[in-house]
Design a protein around this motif. Structure first.
Motif, PDB file in Angstrom:
ATOM      1  N   PRO A  75       0.724  -1.515  -0.275  1.00  0.00           N
ATOM      2  CA  PRO A  75       0.122   0.193  -0.342  1.00  0.00           C
ATOM      3  C   PRO A  75       1.031   1.754   0.155  1.00  0.00           C
ATOM      4  O   PRO A  75       0.210   2.604   0.042  1.00  0.00           O
ATOM      5  CB  PRO A  75      -0.158  -0.285   1.282  1.00  0.00           C
ATOM      6  CG  PRO A  75      -1.105  -2.166   1.518  1.00  0.00           C
ATOM      7  CD  PRO A  75       0.342  -2.094   1.358  1.00  0.00           C
ATOM      8  N   GLY A  76       2.172   1.339   0.506  1.00  0.00           N
ATOM      9  CA  GLY A  76       2.807   2.033   1.234  1.00  0.00           C
ATOM     10  C   GLY A  76       3.355   2.991  -0.391  1.00  0.00           C
ATOM     11  O   GLY A  76       3.974   3.967  -0.361  1.00  0.00           O
ATOM     12  N   SER A  77       3.540   1.662  -1.213  1.00  0.00           N
ATOM     13  CA  SER A  77       4.585   2.223  -2.661  1.00  0.00           C
ATOM     14  C   SER A  77       3.434   2.099  -3.873  1.00  0.00           C
ATOM     15  O   SER A  77       3.844   2.072  -4.889  1.00  0.00           O
ATOM     16  CB  SER A  77       6.016   1.093  -2.706  1.00  0.00           C
ATOM     17  OG  SER A  77       5.942   0.079  -2.266  1.00  0.00           O
ATOM     18  N   CYS A  78       2.109   1.056  -3.474  1.00  0.00           N
ATOM     19  CA  CYS A  78       1.739   1.240  -4.914  1.00  0.00           C
ATOM     20  C   CYS A  78      -0.034   1.738  -4.428  1.00  0.00           C
ATOM     21  O   CYS A  78      -0.750   0.981  -3.913  1.00  0.00           O
ATOM     22  CB  CYS A  78       1.721  -0.495  -5.081  1.00  0.00           C
ATOM     23  SG  CYS A  78       0.682  -0.587  -7.026  1.00  0.00           S
ATOM     24  N   PRO A  79       0.456   2.791  -4.799  1.00  0.00           N
ATOM     25  CA  PRO A  79      -1.046   3.908  -4.442  1.00  0.00           C
ATOM     26  C   PRO A  79      -2.336   3.010  -5.439  1.00  0.00           C
ATOM     27  O   PRO A  79      -1.968   2.558  -6.656  1.00  0.00           O
ATOM     28  CB  PRO A  79      -1.128   5.451  -5.078  1.00  0.00           C
ATOM     29  CG  PRO A  79       0.114   4.748  -5.597  1.00  0.00           C
ATOM     30  CD  PRO A  79       0.738   3.991  -5.559  1.00  0.00           C
ATOM     31  N   PRO A  80      -3.406   3.595  -5.781  1.00  0.00           N
ATOM     32  CA  PRO A  80      -4.836   3.105  -5.984  1.00  0.00           C
ATOM     33  C   PRO A  80      -3.884   2.764  -8.009  1.00  0.00           C
ATOM     34  O   PRO A  80      -3.928   4.186  -8.494  1.00  0.00           O
ATOM     35  CB  PRO A  80      -5.831   4.268  -5.807  1.00  0.00           C
ATOM     36  CG  PRO A  80      -5.625   4.188  -4.137  1.00  0.00           C
ATOM     37  CD  PRO A  80      -4.260   4.505  -3.957  1.00  0.00           C
ATOM     38  N   GLY A  81      -4.888   2.147  -8.797  1.00  0.00           N
ATOM     39  CA  GLY A  81      -4.220   2.703 -10.003  1.00  0.00           C
ATOM     40  C   GLY A  81      -2.579   1.735 -10.254  1.00  0.00           C
ATOM     41  O   GLY A  81      -2.556   1.356 -11.719  1.00  0.00           O
ATOM     42  N   CYS A  82      -2.067   2.022  -9.453  1.00  0.00           N
ATOM     43  CA  CYS A  82      -0.884   0.991  -9.111  1.00  0.00           C
ATOM     44  C   CYS A  82      -0.510  -0.820 -10.057  1.00  0.00           C
ATOM     45  O   CYS A  82      -0.485  -1.504 -10.819  1.00  0.00           O
ATOM     46  CB  CYS A  82      -0.270   1.579  -8.422  1.00  0.00           C
ATOM     47  SG  CYS A  82       1.761   0.360  -8.036  1.00  0.00           S
ATOM     48  N   LEU A  83      -1.664  -1.083  -9.251  1.00  0.00           N
ATOM     49  CA  LEU A  83      -1.509  -2.734  -9.455  1.00  0.00           C
ATOM     50  C   LEU A  83      -2.082  -2.574 -11.062  1.00  0.00           C
ATOM     51  O   LEU A  83      -0.815  -3.626 -12.379  1.00  0.00           O
ATOM     52  CB  LEU A  83      -2.829  -3.238  -8.914  1.00  0.00           C
ATOM     53  CG  LEU A  83      -2.953  -5.333  -9.374  1.00  0.00           C
ATOM     54  CD1 LEU A  83      -2.019  -5.273  -8.749  1.00  0.00           C
ATOM     55  CD2 LEU A  83      -4.094  -5.092  -7.791  1.00  0.00           C
ATOM     56  N   HIS A  84      -2.970  -2.014 -12.085  1.00  0.00           N
ATOM     57  CA  HIS A  84      -3.468  -1.886 -12.949  1.00  0.00           C
ATOM     58  C   HIS A  84      -1.817  -2.106 -13.935  1.00  0.00           C
ATOM     59  O   HIS A  84      -1.443  -2.791 -14.801  1.00  0.00           O
ATOM     60  CB  HIS A  84      -4.087  -1.720 -13.657  1.00  0.00           C
ATOM     61  CG  HIS A  84      -6.049  -2.166 -12.786  1.00  0.00           C
ATOM     62  ND1 HIS A  84      -6.092  -3.095 -13.232  1.00  0.00           N
ATOM     63  CD2 HIS A  84      -6.367  -1.287 -11.813  1.00  0.00           C
ATOM     64  CE1 HIS A  84      -7.264  -3.387 -12.731  1.00  0.00           C
ATOM     65  NE2 HIS A  84      -7.599  -1.981 -11.815  1.00  0.00           N
ATOM     66  N   ASP A  85      -0.799  -0.954 -14.153  1.00  0.00           N
ATOM     67  CA  ASP A  85      -0.118  -1.115 -14.276  1.00  0.00           C
ATOM     68  C   ASP A  85       1.225  -2.175 -14.118  1.00  0.00           C
ATOM     69  O   ASP A  85       1.298  -1.565 -15.187  1.00  0.00           O
ATOM     70  CB  ASP A  85       0.764   0.756 -14.219  1.00  0.00           C
ATOM     71  CG  ASP A  85       2.001   1.074 -14.267  1.00  0.00           C
ATOM     72  OD1 ASP A  85       2.587   1.450 -15.898  1.00  0.00           O
ATOM     73  OD2 ASP A  85       2.844   1.457 -13.514  1.00  0.00           O
ATOM     74  N   LEU A  86       1.524  -2.038 -13.081  1.00  0.00           N
ATOM     75  CA  LEU A  86       2.442  -3.782 -12.912  1.00  0.00           C
ATOM     76  C   LEU A  86       1.934  -4.495 -13.814  1.00  0.00           C
ATOM     77  O   LEU A  86       2.779  -5.038 -14.188  1.00  0.00           O
ATOM     78  CB  LEU A  86       2.322  -3.655 -11.197  1.00  0.00           C
ATOM     79  CG  LEU A  86       2.628  -2.901 -10.732  1.00  0.00           C
ATOM     80  CD1 LEU A  86       2.579  -3.119  -9.274  1.00  0.00           C
ATOM     81  CD2 LEU A  86       4.512  -2.068 -10.836  1.00  0.00           C
TER      82      LEU A  86
END
Length: 542
Positions: A447-458
């Motif tokens: 959660p600290g380094s991956c804000p909302p939307g980050c997972l889809h980018d990864l």
């Protein structure tokens, strides 16, 4: 009394099937009140990846393999066209492979847990082995077999996985170069096919099913028990780590180590992106070793680490130091960058458990894991490294990046597992075609380094890496594969696709099993069945 209980269980299963059909009128089996073997839970809707969430209409908690056979027999003989079934072991899939959207999830851990050790006597030619139920965890088999001085030969890095689960994929770790993956260390299986038939199979008995199920992604049958090859267990392990700045020297030394199976028992490696990732990858190494090398603090250099081990089989064997020194003299690691410790065999194999407990303490174990695992031929490993580094940022990457070599000759070509294909103009006999690297990009979306939307980018980055590595000159294949189109699945299996599809038509002709993989859509019993149909992708909600 027994007949009455059997009829009750039949009726319960029939009710579950009706609830899962396209004509269901009731939202959940719980509307009928508690059922002893079926209940809808959130557990069956998620997995370790925490990326896909697909709710089943029912959950089966079998009391015996007969319950599973009964369910699949009914489904294969019925006209219900939408019901699918997935087996769930320890739930460590990444992309919903053990989920069954609107279908039935079978919780394999509810089966009776049995472990029977059979040790050969002195002078006997027979092999030592363990008969184990499919829902048993590898750590449980290890603990039980060590009581009599035995252990399986091949492992995964993490031991809290079910035996049926890893055998449906491959099962690899640093011992695979020497003994092959777990799927090549199996003597016999009990499998329930998609038709509901319980079959005992081996290399000489129902061999087509045996090899289909091994590495078969759950597509051909559900493993209810396995006979695992055992050998004498080591007493202790000399565990070493060495560091490198040059990637070519790093891979050269890894390949040197796997060429010495008479001395070396385990070889892995990882990429050290920066000092922060060095701390993250040192958790599994014993803390009292003060294992934090000073690798030019503040430097942006990428480093590489080889991890290898030498097993000690005799309690009073004093030659381990000489063997380790002999191996190290042939290596070209950075001067003064070698770390060594002696640990028990159990502690070495269970090393990732320490990391798990630390991550649980920090509250970052049950988070999304957009992992990517690739088989890369030796000829393309440097290009893949460059591709990987172009698509990740050391500043926001959390998790280890594993990279180590395997030997193709240790894998059976009869199983359903897929390695990179040998080049058409290859003459065989070793060289680049013989060595295959496994690269595990085991990223965590904290959660600290991956804000909302980050997972889809990864996930988009993973797809970009995969498409470039599979479709380009690298010639890579996914391990624990996840594909989104029918063409990608065909490309994944390559020359083995026709055999894979034919096995599916033979052992699960209605495509009931493992819908979460998205390879074969469920077939209605009213549709004429042939062995030449072209399976399409079953799209999951993403």
């Amino acid at each position: 009394m027994e007949f009455a209980m059997f009829c009750t269980r039949v009726n319960t299963l029939l009710l579950l099937v009706v609830l899962c059909s396209s004509c269901k009128f009731i939202q959940s089996p719980m509307d009928f009140g508690p059922l002893d073997i079926a209940q809808t839970t959130s557990t069956a809707s998620l997995d370790f990846g925490s990326i896909l969430f697909n709710s089943p209409s029912g959950v089966l908690r079998p009391e015996s393999p007969r319950d599973i056979s009964l369910l699949l027999s009914f489904l294969s003989a019925s006209s219900f066209s939408q019901v699918t079934v997935a087996a769930r072991g320890a739930g460590h899939s990444i992309y919903g492979q053990a989920q069954a959207p609107d279908g039935i999830v079978i919780m394999m851990d509810s089966l009776p847990s049995t472990i029977e050790i059979h040790r050969r006597r002195d002078g006997e030619a027979a092999l030592s082995y363990a008969d184990v139920s499919g829902g048993v965890l590898w750590v449980e088999l290890l603990a039980e077999s060590l009581k009599v001085g035995l252990a399986p030969r091949s492992w995964t890095d993490y031991l809290y996985l079910s035996i049926g689960g890893t055998l449906s994929n491959g099962g690899i770790s640093g011992q695979a170069f020497k003994y092959g993956p777990q799927i090549t260390n199996v003597l016999q299986l009990d499998v329930i096919t998609g038709k509901g038939k319980l079959v005992t199979c081996s290399p000489t008995m129902s061999s087509e099913l045996f090899y289909a199920v091994l590495g078969g992604l759950g597509q051909f049958g559900i493993i209810t028990s396995a006979r695992i090859l055992l050998q004498d267990a080591p007493h202790k392990v000399r565990w070493l780590r060495a560091f490198y700045q040059d990637f070519d020297i790093f891979t050269k030394d890894q390949e040197l180590l796997i060429s010495m199976p008479e001395k070396v028992d385990y070889v892995e490696g990882f990429i050290v992106l920066d000092e922060r990732s060095l701390h993250g990858s040192s958790i599994a190494f014993p803390s009292h070793m003060d294992f934090i090398p000073d690798l030019q603090k503040g430097s942006s250099n990428v480093y590489y680490c080889i991890e290898f081990a030498v097993y000690v089989y005799e309690a009073k064997d004093s030659s381990i130091e000489q063997v380790a020194e002999e191996i190290l003299r042939q290596m070209s690691y950075m001067p003064s960058r070698i770390y060594s410790v002696e640990v028990s065999y159990f502690d070495f194999l269970n090393r990732v458990r320490m990391e798990e407990m630390e991550l649980r303490r920090r509250g970052v174990w049950d988070i999304p894991h957009p992992w990517l695992n690739m088989f890369v031929p030796k000829s393309g490993i440097k290009e893949f490294r460059d591709l990987l580094m172009e698509n990740i940022s050391p500043q926001d990457f959390e998790g280890p990046i594993l990279i180590y070599p395997l030997l193709r000759e240790k894998w059976s070509t009869n199983t359903s597992a897929v390695l990179p294909e040998v080049a058409a103009d290859s003459t065989g006999g070793g060289g680049d075609d013989e060595v295959v690297y496994i690269v595990g990009v085991l990223r965590s979306a904290t959660p600290g380094s991956c804000p909302p939307g980050c997972l889809h980018d990864l996930l988009r980055r993973n797809r970009r890496i995969t498409e470039a590595a599979v479709g380009g000159q690298v010639g890579a294949k996914q391990y624990l594969p996840h594909h989104q189109t029918a063409m990608q699945w065909r490309q994944h299996f390559g020359r083995g696709w026709e055999r894979f599809a034919a096995r599916k038509a033979r052992f699960d002709p209605l495509n009931i099993l493992a819908p979460g993989q998205g390879i074969f859509p469920r077939i209605s019993d009213s549709i004429p069945r042939t062995t030449t149909r072209s399976p399409l992708l079953l799209h999951s909600s993403q």
